[in-house]
Design a protein around this motif. Sequence first.
Motif, short mmCIF file in Angstrom:
data_model
loop_
_atom_site.label_atom_id
_atom_site.label_comp_id
_atom_site.label_asym_id
_atom_site.label_seq_id
_atom_site.Cartn_x
_atom_site.Cartn_y
_atom_site.Cartn_z
N CYS A 38 50.77 13.15 0.80
CA CYS A 38 49.70 13.26 -0.04
C CYS A 38 48.37 13.58 1.03
N THR A 39 47.52 14.35 0.45
CA THR A 39 46.44 14.59 1.27
C THR A 39 45.09 13.61 1.32
N HIS A 40 45.49 12.53 0.67
CA HIS A 40 44.59 11.63 0.49
C HIS A 40 44.60 10.60 1.70
N LEU A 41 45.84 9.79 1.71
CA LEU A 41 45.93 8.68 3.05
C LEU A 41 47.31 9.15 3.49
N PHE B 60 48.91 15.52 -8.67
CA PHE B 60 48.97 17.07 -8.18
C PHE B 60 49.62 17.85 -9.30
N GLU B 61 49.03 18.93 -9.74
CA GLU B 61 49.83 19.96 -10.45
C GLU B 61 50.97 20.50 -9.84
N ARG B 62 51.75 21.02 -10.46
CA ARG B 62 53.07 21.54 -10.38
C ARG B 62 53.03 22.39 -9.05
N ASP B 63 51.79 23.46 -8.91
CA ASP B 63 51.83 24.23 -7.68
C ASP B 63 51.12 23.46 -6.68
N GLY B 64 50.72 22.30 -6.61
CA GLY B 64 50.39 21.35 -5.56
C GLY B 64 48.79 21.39 -5.69
N THR B 65 48.10 21.85 -6.50
CA THR B 65 46.57 21.79 -6.56
C THR B 65 46.19 20.18 -6.76
N LEU C 178 48.14 19.85 -2.02
CA LEU C 178 49.24 19.66 -0.98
C LEU C 178 49.49 20.91 0.01
N ASP C 179 49.71 20.73 1.02
CA ASP C 179 49.91 21.72 2.06
C ASP C 179 51.47 22.48 1.82
N VAL C 180 51.38 23.67 2.16
CA VAL C 180 52.52 24.59 1.80
C VAL C 180 52.94 25.01 2.80
N TYR C 181 54.28 25.06 3.03
CA TYR C 181 55.26 25.66 4.12
C TYR C 181 55.49 27.34 3.93
N GLU C 182 55.47 27.95 5.03
CA GLU C 182 55.62 29.39 4.94
C GLU C 182 57.19 29.42 4.46
N VAL C 183 57.37 30.43 3.58
CA VAL C 183 58.67 30.62 3.11
C VAL C 183 59.43 31.84 3.48
N GLU C 184 60.40 31.96 3.73
CA GLU C 184 61.18 33.30 4.01
C GLU C 184 62.58 33.22 3.36
N GLN D 283 47.45 24.27 5.60
CA GLN D 283 46.85 23.38 4.91
C GLN D 283 45.79 24.54 3.96
N ARG D 284 45.93 23.94 2.67
CA ARG D 284 45.11 24.64 1.70
C ARG D 284 43.75 23.81 1.47
#
Length: 167
Positions: A102-105, A130-135, A146-152, A165-166
Amino acid sequence: MSEKKHRVSRRQFLTYTLTGVGGFMAAGMLAPMVRMALDPALEAGADSDFVSIGLSEDELSEEPQRVDFTVELDDGWYQSEQTQSAWVFRNGDEVMALSPICTHLGCTVNWGTNEDNPEEFFCPCHFGRFERDGTNIPGTPPTRPLDVYEVEVRDGMIYLGQINQRD
C-alpha cells in the motif's frame, strides 16, 4: 648555428623523478576511488534484470492472482535471496503486475477481501482502496496508485523487472 648542450642538473633530475613517481602513486591511489564514484552512474543505465515468476501467460485471467517469487540480491560481497510478491493479471491485451504494498503506510493489500467492494484491492490497516488497475480511490488514505512492475513475456512465460512508482 651552435647548439648548446642542455645538461640536466642533479637537482632537476631528482625533481623530475620524484614528480613522476609521486604522480604515478597518486594516480594509483585515486583510480579505485574514481571507479567507486562512477560505478553507480555506469550501472544506472543498464537494463534491469527480469525474473521468472513461474507463471505462463496461459494461466492468467482477468482476476488478479498473487504470485510470490525469489530475487537474488548482490550487496558487495554478500549475496542473498529475497522473496517478493506481485498481483498479476490480464488487463485487456496486456499483462499487468502490481506491487502488493500500500502506498499509504506500506501494509499489504489484498484483492477482493472487502465485502462492501469485492472488485477492488483493499488495505486493512487504514481501509485504503484501489481500483483493479491499481489507481487509488479518492477519499481513501492512499494518495497515489499502487506501484507497477515492468513485465516481459518470453516464450509464453512471464518475467518481472523493477518496480516503477506511478503518480
